[in-house]
Design a protein around this motif. Sequence first.
Motif, PDB file in Angstrom:
ATOM      1  N   TYR A   1       0.851  -1.190   0.000  1.00  0.00           N
ATOM      2  CA  TYR A   1       0.000   0.000   0.000  1.00  0.00           C
ATOM      3  C   TYR A   1       0.884   1.236   0.000  1.00  0.00           C
ATOM      4  O   TYR A   1       1.832   1.337   0.790  1.00  0.00           O
ATOM      5  CB  TYR A   1      -0.898  -0.042   1.243  1.00  0.00           C
ATOM      6  CG  TYR A   1      -1.766   1.187   1.450  1.00  0.00           C
ATOM      7  CD1 TYR A   1      -2.829   1.478   0.601  1.00  0.00           C
ATOM      8  CD2 TYR A   1      -1.524   2.052   2.527  1.00  0.00           C
ATOM      9  CE1 TYR A   1      -3.626   2.591   0.805  1.00  0.00           C
ATOM     10  CE2 TYR A   1      -2.320   3.169   2.739  1.00  0.00           C
ATOM     11  CZ  TYR A   1      -3.368   3.430   1.873  1.00  0.00           C
ATOM     12  OH  TYR A   1      -4.154   4.539   2.083  1.00  0.00           O
ATOM     13  N   HIS A   2       0.565   2.175  -0.883  1.00  0.00           N
ATOM     14  CA  HIS A   2       1.377   3.385  -1.028  1.00  0.00           C
ATOM     15  C   HIS A   2       0.482   4.613  -0.847  1.00  0.00           C
ATOM     16  O   HIS A   2      -0.520   4.755  -1.559  1.00  0.00           O
ATOM     17  CB  HIS A   2       2.030   3.395  -2.413  1.00  0.00           C
ATOM     18  CG  HIS A   2       2.873   4.599  -2.686  1.00  0.00           C
ATOM     19  ND1 HIS A   2       4.108   4.797  -2.092  1.00  0.00           N
ATOM     20  CD2 HIS A   2       2.660   5.684  -3.475  1.00  0.00           C
ATOM     21  CE1 HIS A   2       4.605   5.950  -2.522  1.00  0.00           C
ATOM     22  NE2 HIS A   2       3.752   6.513  -3.351  1.00  0.00           N
ATOM     23  N   VAL A   3       0.849   5.471   0.084  1.00  0.00           N
ATOM     24  CA  VAL A   3       0.061   6.679   0.329  1.00  0.00           C
ATOM     25  C   VAL A   3       0.605   7.790  -0.566  1.00  0.00           C
ATOM     26  O   VAL A   3       1.776   8.160  -0.478  1.00  0.00           O
ATOM     27  CB  VAL A   3       0.135   7.120   1.805  1.00  0.00           C
ATOM     28  CG1 VAL A   3      -0.853   8.257   2.055  1.00  0.00           C
ATOM     29  CG2 VAL A   3      -0.150   5.948   2.735  1.00  0.00           C
ATOM     30  N   GLN A   4      -0.268   8.327  -1.426  1.00  0.00           N
ATOM     31  CA  GLN A   4       0.145   9.391  -2.336  1.00  0.00           C
ATOM     32  C   GLN A   4       0.083  10.748  -1.626  1.00  0.00           C
ATOM     33  O   GLN A   4      -0.739  10.960  -0.735  1.00  0.00           O
ATOM     34  CB  GLN A   4      -0.766   9.389  -3.577  1.00  0.00           C
ATOM     35  CG  GLN A   4      -0.620   8.102  -4.387  1.00  0.00           C
ATOM     36  CD  GLN A   4      -1.562   8.046  -5.581  1.00  0.00           C
ATOM     37  OE1 GLN A   4      -2.771   8.031  -5.407  1.00  0.00           O
ATOM     38  NE2 GLN A   4      -1.023   8.011  -6.777  1.00  0.00           N
ATOM     39  N   HIS A   5       0.938  11.651  -2.045  1.00  0.00           N
ATOM     40  CA  HIS A   5       0.992  13.042  -1.574  1.00  0.00           C
ATOM     41  C   HIS A   5       0.493  13.261  -0.133  1.00  0.00           C
ATOM     42  O   HIS A   5      -0.502  13.945   0.100  1.00  0.00           O
ATOM     43  CB  HIS A   5       0.284  14.005  -2.534  1.00  0.00           C
ATOM     44  CG  HIS A   5      -0.997  13.506  -3.160  1.00  0.00           C
ATOM     45  ND1 HIS A   5      -2.027  12.987  -2.427  1.00  0.00           N
ATOM     46  CD2 HIS A   5      -1.382  13.451  -4.456  1.00  0.00           C
ATOM     47  CE1 HIS A   5      -3.007  12.641  -3.255  1.00  0.00           C
ATOM     48  NE2 HIS A   5      -2.636  12.911  -4.483  1.00  0.00           N
ATOM     49  N   VAL A   6       1.255  12.718   0.822  1.00  0.00           N
ATOM     50  CA  VAL A   6       0.941  12.911   2.244  1.00  0.00           C
ATOM     51  C   VAL A   6       1.023  14.402   2.581  1.00  0.00           C
ATOM     52  O   VAL A   6       1.956  15.087   2.156  1.00  0.00           O
ATOM     53  CB  VAL A   6       1.943  12.141   3.125  1.00  0.00           C
ATOM     54  CG1 VAL A   6       1.722  12.443   4.605  1.00  0.00           C
ATOM     55  CG2 VAL A   6       1.840  10.639   2.855  1.00  0.00           C
ATOM     56  N   SER A   7       0.034  14.910   3.335  1.00  0.00           N
ATOM     57  CA  SER A   7       0.051  16.356   3.617  1.00  0.00           C
ATOM     58  C   SER A   7      -0.127  16.716   5.092  1.00  0.00           C
ATOM     59  O   SER A   7       0.009  17.888   5.438  1.00  0.00           O
ATOM     60  CB  SER A   7      -1.021  17.074   2.777  1.00  0.00           C
ATOM     61  OG  SER A   7      -2.326  16.780   3.253  1.00  0.00           O
TER      62      SER A   7
END
Length: 423
Positions: free
Chosen positions: A226-232
Amino acid sequence: MTILIRGGEVLTPEGLQVLDVLVEGDRVARLGEDLHAPAADVVDATGCWVGPGFVDLHVHLREPGHEWKEDIASGTAAAAAGGFTLVVAMPNTDPPIDSGHLARFVTERARLVGHCEVRPAGCITLGRAGAYLAHLDELWDAGVRIFTDDGDGVADAGLLRHAMEYLAERGGVVAQHPEDPGLARDGHMHEGSVSARLGMAGLPALAEELMVARDLALVRETGTRYHVQHVSTRGTLRLIAEAKAEGLPVTAEVTPHHLTFDHSRVETMDPDYKMYPPLRTPEDVDALVAAVRDGTIDAVATDHAPHAAHEREVPFEEAPRGVIGLETAFAATLAAVGPDPQLLFERLSIAPARILGAERHGVPVQVGGPANLVVVDPTVVWTPTTFVSRAENSPWRGTELTGRPVATIHEGMLTHHDAVVGR
Ligand SMILES: [Zn+2]
């Protein structure tokens, strides 16, 4: 083609060393001092870092369907100018990349007109509509290894669970644009002190954190990568750090703009500060930079999102989402995390190549190794005013930056060479 890269500080498996690098064909042929190759194209790398070409897990090339914003030729030319040798094309095109022949179109078109390698990401749901699964089997057979409905999160936990079960067996990556549609509805910027002052509808940090928390529960059950995109947000970083400590197969990316700007920029009402997820608080920016340093964040990815000028001549609330980032990625990341070549090559090349399973990218420079390389000058000062990209919606346009790729080599070919910079 023979290329001699002269006098740079080279990232080798043994660390940084000042060496000449001779490239012959698609391989690094020799490493050494004072190499000579009379017929070679020479890249003067004095004062530069030489390492594996950058790899971007998150790029919008807009082809097929939105070629007035960007296309595979112009987007990969911008990538080469930014030091990239491999980019992952997001599937929110028109039509969306939800079946095998569409993924093959992107790959083959890039081979024909591209200035770097392009790997298409595939949709998780059919048409990115969130109702039925995309043709995951066909996408897999077409070589797709990373799946996302980017632009939107997958809201239906049952559908996502099925996709995760299918991809867990095969070792594919589920990448999520985490944004709960209910909490995000009508939000144009971060929900906080600035949105309150401006009276603009906000998008709370919770919209991101809630979806990541839910997804991690599904990862725990299915074992999917699982890859989290554009963590903010800081809250998302906490969830990722806990998941990694638990041993879950989780990775994460951050954009250069989230490492640089906070929500106060929206007070300018300039659409070059409108992105999803939105720019957050200064505390979030500090935490994201710390997470790049400590490894909670694996990769820097640009979320390069080109839009035409006429689309942006509208009020902030109506402006399209996202900014370009390929050509400024190195300078922006350098400014955020500091002049640490090992760390920069890890986050911009080695880690993203590992996440993709791209064996010819992200490899420290060695004899016999792949000739996918970048030469970057970490001290040259420049101001981006025009772009190789078809678009110019950059928050760094007109801003003085430090650091820039001097040359990019993709499979032994010079795809970018700025012989003037820094010399
Ligand atoms: Zn996204």
